[in-house]
Write an enzyme that holds these catalytic residues in place. Structure first.
Site, PDB file in Angstrom:
ATOM      1  N   CYS A 156      11.731  -7.991  -3.178  1.00  0.00           N
ATOM      2  CA  CYS A 156      12.492  -9.124  -2.657  1.00  0.00           C
ATOM      3  C   CYS A 156      12.094  -9.394  -1.205  1.00  0.00           C
ATOM      4  CB  CYS A 156      13.994  -8.903  -2.702  1.00  0.00           C
ATOM      5  SG  CYS A 156      14.607  -8.427  -4.308  1.00  0.00           S
TER       6      CYS A 156
ATOM      7  N   ARG B  83       6.706 -11.372  -2.554  1.00  0.00           N
ATOM      8  CA  ARG B  83       7.542 -10.186  -2.767  1.00  0.00           C
ATOM      9  C   ARG B  83       8.380 -10.281  -4.036  1.00  0.00           C
ATOM     10  NH1 ARG B  83       7.831  -7.636   2.519  1.00  0.00           N
ATOM     11  NH2 ARG B  83       9.495  -6.315   1.772  1.00  0.00           N
TER      12      ARG B  83
ATOM     13  N   TRP C 209      12.934 -10.082  -6.674  1.00  0.00           N
ATOM     14  CA  TRP C 209      12.248  -9.360  -7.742  1.00  0.00           C
ATOM     15  C   TRP C 209      13.323  -8.491  -8.369  1.00  0.00           C
ATOM     16  CZ3 TRP C 209      11.090  -4.233  -9.094  1.00  0.00           C
ATOM     17  CH2 TRP C 209      10.119  -4.092 -10.099  1.00  0.00           C
TER      18      TRP C 209
ATOM     19  N   ASN D 178      17.073  -6.591   0.320  1.00  0.00           N
ATOM     20  CA  ASN D 178      15.821  -6.096  -0.266  1.00  0.00           C
ATOM     21  C   ASN D 178      15.955  -4.590  -0.371  1.00  0.00           C
ATOM     22  OD1 ASN D 178      12.678  -5.372   1.351  1.00  0.00           O
ATOM     23  ND2 ASN D 178      13.102  -5.338  -0.808  1.00  0.00           N
ATOM     24  N   GLY D 179      15.764  -4.039  -1.575  1.00  0.00           N
ATOM     25  CA  GLY D 179      15.857  -2.586  -1.736  1.00  0.00           C
ATOM     26  C   GLY D 179      16.773  -2.236  -2.889  1.00  0.00           C
TER      27      GLY D 179
ATOM     28  N   GLU E 196      -9.740   0.111 -12.873  1.00  0.00           N
ATOM     29  CA  GLU E 196      -9.381  -1.065 -12.081  1.00  0.00           C
ATOM     30  C   GLU E 196      -9.614  -2.352 -12.888  1.00  0.00           C
ATOM     31  OE1 GLU E 196      -7.781  -1.941  -9.650  1.00  0.00           O
ATOM     32  OE2 GLU E 196      -8.606  -3.778  -8.833  1.00  0.00           O
TER      33      GLU E 196
ATOM     34  N   LYS F 276      -6.631  -4.947 -13.685  1.00  0.00           N
ATOM     35  CA  LYS F 276      -6.721  -6.350 -13.265  1.00  0.00           C
ATOM     36  C   LYS F 276      -6.516  -7.261 -14.462  1.00  0.00           C
ATOM     37  CE  LYS F 276      -6.666  -6.306  -9.926  1.00  0.00           C
ATOM     38  NZ  LYS F 276      -6.531  -5.613  -8.685  1.00  0.00           N
TER      39      LYS F 276
ATOM     40  N   GLU G  42      -2.821  -7.194 -15.835  1.00  0.00           N
ATOM     41  CA  GLU G  42      -1.758  -7.757 -14.991  1.00  0.00           C
ATOM     42  C   GLU G  42      -1.783  -9.282 -14.928  1.00  0.00           C
ATOM     43  OE1 GLU G  42      -1.629  -6.804 -10.757  1.00  0.00           O
ATOM     44  OE2 GLU G  42      -3.767  -6.405 -10.784  1.00  0.00           O
TER      45      GLU G  42
ATOM     46  N   HIS H 268     -12.938  11.833 -27.857  1.00  0.00           N
ATOM     47  CA  HIS H 268     -11.854  12.812 -28.005  1.00  0.00           C
ATOM     48  C   HIS H 268     -10.554  12.148 -28.445  1.00  0.00           C
ATOM     49  CE1 HIS H 268     -14.406  15.948 -26.472  1.00  0.00           C
ATOM     50  NE2 HIS H 268     -14.770  15.123 -25.495  1.00  0.00           N
TER      51      HIS H 268
ATOM     52  N   LYS I   1       3.900  -8.793  -4.994  1.00  0.00           N
ATOM     53  CA  LYS I   1       2.768  -8.319  -4.197  1.00  0.00           C
ATOM     54  C   LYS I   1       3.103  -7.048  -3.431  1.00  0.00           C
ATOM     55  CE  LYS I   1      -1.324  -8.962  -2.326  1.00  0.00           C
ATOM     56  NZ  LYS I   1      -2.384  -8.512  -3.232  1.00  0.00           N
TER      57      LYS I   1
HETATM   58  C1  F6R Z   1      -2.900  -4.580  -8.541  1.00  0.00           C
HETATM   59  C2  F6R Z   1      -2.173  -4.379  -7.311  1.00  0.00           C
HETATM   60  C3  F6R Z   1      -1.248  -3.230  -7.221  1.00  0.00           C
HETATM   61  C4  F6R Z   1      -1.263  -2.653  -5.790  1.00  0.00           C
HETATM   62  C5  F6R Z   1      -0.192  -1.569  -5.658  1.00  0.00           C
HETATM   63  C6  F6R Z   1      -0.197  -0.933  -4.284  1.00  0.00           C
HETATM   64  O1  F6R Z   1      -3.751  -5.683  -8.471  1.00  0.00           O
HETATM   65  O2  F6R Z   1      -2.294  -5.153  -6.397  1.00  0.00           O
HETATM   66  O3  F6R Z   1      -1.529  -2.244  -8.159  1.00  0.00           O
HETATM   67  O4  F6R Z   1      -2.522  -2.135  -5.529  1.00  0.00           O
HETATM   68  O5  F6R Z   1       1.068  -2.125  -5.895  1.00  0.00           O
HETATM   69  O6  F6R Z   1       0.048  -1.884  -3.301  1.00  0.00           O
HETATM   70  P1  F6R Z   1      -0.324  -1.616  -1.796  1.00  0.00           P
HETATM   71  O7  F6R Z   1      -1.807  -1.531  -1.711  1.00  0.00           O
HETATM   72  O8  F6R Z   1       0.242  -2.777  -1.045  1.00  0.00           O
HETATM   73  O9  F6R Z   1       0.324  -0.315  -1.413  1.00  0.00           O
END
Ligand code: F6R
Length: 599
Positions: free
Chosen positions: A2, A27, A74, A98-99, A471, A475, A478, A494, A594
Site C-alpha cells: 500500500c 505499491r 494492496w 501501510n503494513g 528468472e 518473469k 508474473e 529426476h 512493486k
Molecule cells: C519480479 C520482482 C520481484 C522483486 C522482489 C524483491 O519481477 O520484481 O520478485 O524482485 O519483490 O523486490 P526488491 O528488489 O524491491 O527487494
C-alpha cells in the site's frame, strides 16, 4: 504494501492527492481512496481497482478541502471491496495505513465487546475505532493518535486526519517507511519521496517508532519513547518527469530497452581507467558471504554465487529473505552479509538485514533506491544506478544488480590476489552486446505469439544459466499468468521430465560455454520425448545443436561469465511479448505490487 499520502496544502488537495497516489500506485492497485477536511467536515471517497476509478468517481462526486490523506491498496486483510478500501473512518478520524497490525484480532474483539460495529474486514479499521474512542474520552487528536499507536503491534506507516482540524495530520511509522515533505506553508506525508516529488524535494525520513505532529508550520517529531527528536532534512534529487513512458507502450518495454544505457552508466561509475572503483569495499579477511534477497533480486544473488565462488573462490550462502531469520542461520564475524533490493523497502529483506546486523563483520546493501530503509540501515550501500523502475516486473534493476554483484566478485578476487584484468576488459563490450540482443525483439514477438497459447512452459539452464531459467520462468508467470517452472537441466530426469509432451514448450538457455554439451544432452532428452524446444544460444551453439529444435534464438557471443547479464534480455522479452499477445496488464499484473512492504 500500500501507499499512503497526506497533504496540508494551500489549494484544493484532492487533485494533488490523486497525482501523488499515481506515483505510489506501484505499491498496490486493489483500491484507492482519499479523505479531506473541508472547513470542519471530514469526508471521503473510495473506489475499487485502479486509481483511475477513484479519479472518475471524483469527477461525479468531488471532494473539497485543503487538507487530506490518500491511499492505494494492496489487499492483505479482506478482499478488494469499497468497504475494505482506505481511508477508514470512525467518528471524527480518518486513517490510512501501510503494513499489517498483527494484534488486530485482539483489538477488534476488545472493541466489539465494547459495542463497536465494524464495517470492513481490515486490520486498519481497529486503528480508526481506537482513536475515535480516545477522542470521545476527551483526548486531544495528538494524544488520541499516540495512545492508539502505543497499542499497535506489527508493521505500519499511518496517517491520521481529524474532523474540525484542517491544519493537522498525525503520522507514525514502525517497520514501514514514511517520509515527511516540507513546503512553504504546506506540509506533506508520503510512503516515499517520489510520491511527493512534484510538490517538494525537502524530505525528512521518520525513523523506527517515530510519530509526527504535522501542521502547515512544520513537523514536530517524537521518538518511540515519546521524546522530541530531531531528524535531518535532506534535499532529494528527483526528476519529476522520469515516470513517463516516453513513447513506449509499456514501462516494462521502456525499461528493457534502457538496459544498455543504464549499464553503461553503472560501468562508468564503478570502472574507471580500466580499474575497479569500489573505494569502500575491501574483502581482505572476509572468508564467507551471505547473499539475501527476494524474487528477482534473489535470482541475481543466485547468479552471483557462481561468480564469487568461481572467480574469487569465496564461499557464498544464498537465502530467500523470508526464510532467512526464521532459519536462524549460522553467521560469523569473519563474514559479510549482502542484501540486494531494487526498492530497498522489501519487508522480508529489511528484517533479514536487521537479523544479521550484529552477527557479521559488515552489512552491505545493493540497492536501486538509495534513500530507502535498506540503504540507510546498512553499513555500506552500493547503488545499482538503474534509475526509477516503474514496471512491476523487474528488468533493468535485475541486470544492474547482476552488474554490481559481478563487480563485487571481481573486487573480492582482486583482494584475494587473483588477476581479473581480463574480466574487467571484457566489461566494455557489454552495453553494445546488450544493444544487439535487443534487436531480437521482433523474432521474440513472433515466438511469443505461439507461447501465449501454452498452458505450461519449462525453462532449463545449467550453471549460472539455472538461475537465469528461474528468472525467465518468474518473469513469464508474473505478467502472462502462464504456469512456468525452471529446473537445472541435469535435474530434469529426476522427476520433472514426466511433464514433457508435445504441448509443453521447453526454453533452454545454453550459451556455447564449458557446460554447453551437458545442457544439450539434457535438451536431447526432452526432444526424444517430443518436447517442443526453444534453444537460446549464440551462433556457435545454434549451429551445433539447433537442428530439430522447435525454434532457436541467436544471441551475440559473449565472455562466458558475462552471459547471465546478456541472457536476461531474451528472458525479459519472451515474458513481455507473451503477455502482450495474451493482452494482460503488463505493467500492473494482477495480485502484485512493486514494493512488498509486508512480510
Ligand atoms: C519480479 C520482482 C520481484 C522483486 C522482489 C524483491 O519481477 O520484481 O520478485 O524482485 O519483490 O523486490 P526488491 O528488489 O524491491 O527487494
Amino acid at each position: 504494501m500500500c501507499g499512503i499520502v497526506g497533504i496540508l496544502g494551500k489549494n484544493e488537495v484532492a487533485p494533488q492527492l490523486v497525482e501523488a497516489l499515481r506515483r505510489l500506485e506501484y505499491r498496490g492497485y486493489d483500491s484507492a481512496g482519499i479523505a479531506t477536511v473541508n472547513g470542519s467536515a471530514l469526508d471521503r471517497r473510495r473506489a475499487t481497482g485502479k486509481l483511475v476509478n477513484l479519479s472518475d468517481l471524483l469527477v461525479h462526486e468531488p471532494l473539497a478541502g485543503k487538507a487530506g490523506i490518500g491511499h492505494t491498496r494492496w489487499a492483505t486483510h479482506g478482499a478488494a471491496t469499497v468497504a475494505n478500501a482506505h481511508p477508514h473512518r470512525a467518528g471524527g478520524v480518518a486513517v490510512v495505513h501501510n503494513g499489517i497490525i498483527e494484534n488486530f484480532r485482539e483489538l477488534r474483539e476488545e472493541l466489539e465487546a465494547a459495542g463497536v460495529v465494524f464495517e470492513s474486514q481490515t486490520d486498519t479499521e481497529t486503528v480508526a475505532h481506537l482513536t475515535a474512542r480516545h477522542l470521545a474520552s476527551g483526548m486531544t487528536p495528538k494524544d488520541a493518535a499516540f495512545a492508539t499507536v502505543d497499542r499497535l503491534e506489527g508493521a505500519f506507516a499511518l496517517a491520521f486526519l481529524f474532523e474540525h482540524e484542517p491544519d493537522l495530520m498525525i503520522a507514525a511509522r514502525k517497520g514501514s517507511p514514511l517520509a515527511i515533505g516540507h513546503g512553504d506553508g504546506e506540509m506533506f506525508i508520503g510512503s516515499d519521496a517520489i510520491a511527493l516529488a512534484p510538490m517538494t524535494d525537502r524530505i525528512t525520513y521518520l525513523e523506527e517508532g517515530d510519530r509526527a505532529v504535522v501542521t502547515r508550520a512544520g513537523a514536530e517529531i517524537h521518538d518511540a519513547a515519546g521524546r522530541r527528536a530531531n531528524r535531518a532534512m535532506t534535499q532529494i534529487q528527483i526528476d519529476a518527469t522520469r515516470i513517463e513512458k516516453s513513447g513506449y507502450r509499456h514501462f516494462m518495454a521502456k525499461e528493457i530497452a534502457e538496459q544498455p544505457a543504464v549499464l553503461a552508466d553503472a560501468l562508468a561509475h564503478y570502472v574507471r581507467d580500466g580499474k575497479l572503483h569500489l573505494p569502500d569495499v575491501d574483502f581482505t579477511g572476509v572468508d564467507r558471504l551471505t547473499l539475501v534477497a527476494c524474487g528477482t533480486a534473489h535470482y541475481a544473488c543466485h547468479v552471483a554465487k557462481y561468480w564469487f565462488e568461481q572467480i574469487a573462490r569465496l564461499p557464498v550462502d544464498i537465502d530467500i529473505a523470508s526464510e532467512f531469520r526464521y532459519r536462524d542461520p549460522v553467521l560469523s564475524k569473519d563474514s559479510w552479509a549482502l542484501f540486494v533490493s531494487q526498492s530497498g523497502e522489501t519487508a522480508d529483506t529489511l528484517a533479514a538485514l536487521r537479523h544479521a546486523q550484529d552477527q557479521v563483520a559488515r552489512v552491505v546493501a545493493v540497492v536501486n533506491v538509495t534513500t530507502s530503509s535498506i540503504a540507510r540501515e546498512s553499513d555500506l550501500a552500493l547503488p545499482i544506478l538503474a534509475g526509477v523502475e516503474v514496471g512491476v516486473a523487474s528488468t533493468k534493476a535485475f541486470s544492474c544488480q547482476l552488474l554490481v554483484l559481478y563487480l563485487l566478485a571481481l573486487k573480492a578476487a582482486q583482494d584475494r590476489g587473483i588477476d581479473v584484468s581480463a574480466q574487467i576488459a571484457d566489461l566494455g563490450m557489454l552495453p553494445g552486446l546488450m544493444n544487439q540482443a535487443l534487436g531480437m525483439g521482433k523474432a521474440i514477438a513472433k515466438v511469443a505469439e505461439e507461447l501465449a497459447e501454452a498452458q505450461d512452459i519449462l525453462f532449463l539452464g545449467r550453471g549460472a544459466m539455472f538461475p537465469m531459467a528461474l528468472e525467465g520462468a518468474l518473469k513469464l508467470k508474473e505478467i502472462s499468468y502462464i504456469h512456468a517452472e525452471a529446473y537445472a537441466s541435469g535435474e530434469l530426469k529426476h522427476g520433472p521430465i514426466a511433464l514433457i509432451d508435445a504441448h509443453v514448450p521447453v526454453i533452454v538457455f545454453a550459451p556455447h560455454d564449458a557446460l554447453f554439451d551437458k545442457t544439450i544432452s539434457n535438451m536431447q532428452e526432452v526432444m526424444a520425448r517430443h518436447g517442443k524446444v526453444l534453444l537460446i544460444s549464440d551462433s556457435e551453439g545454434v549451429a551445433e545443436a539447433g537442428q530439430g529444435c522447435w525454434k532457436t534464438l541467436t544471441l551475440p557471443t559473449i565472455a562466458p561469465q558475462l552471459a547471465p547479464i546478456l541472457y536476461a534480455i531474451p528472458a525479459q522479452l519472451l515474458a513481455y511479448h507473451t503477455a502482450v499477445a495474451k493482452g494482460t496488464d503488463v505493467d500492473q499484473p494482477r495480485n502484485l505490487a512493486k514494493s512488498v512492504t509486508v512480510e
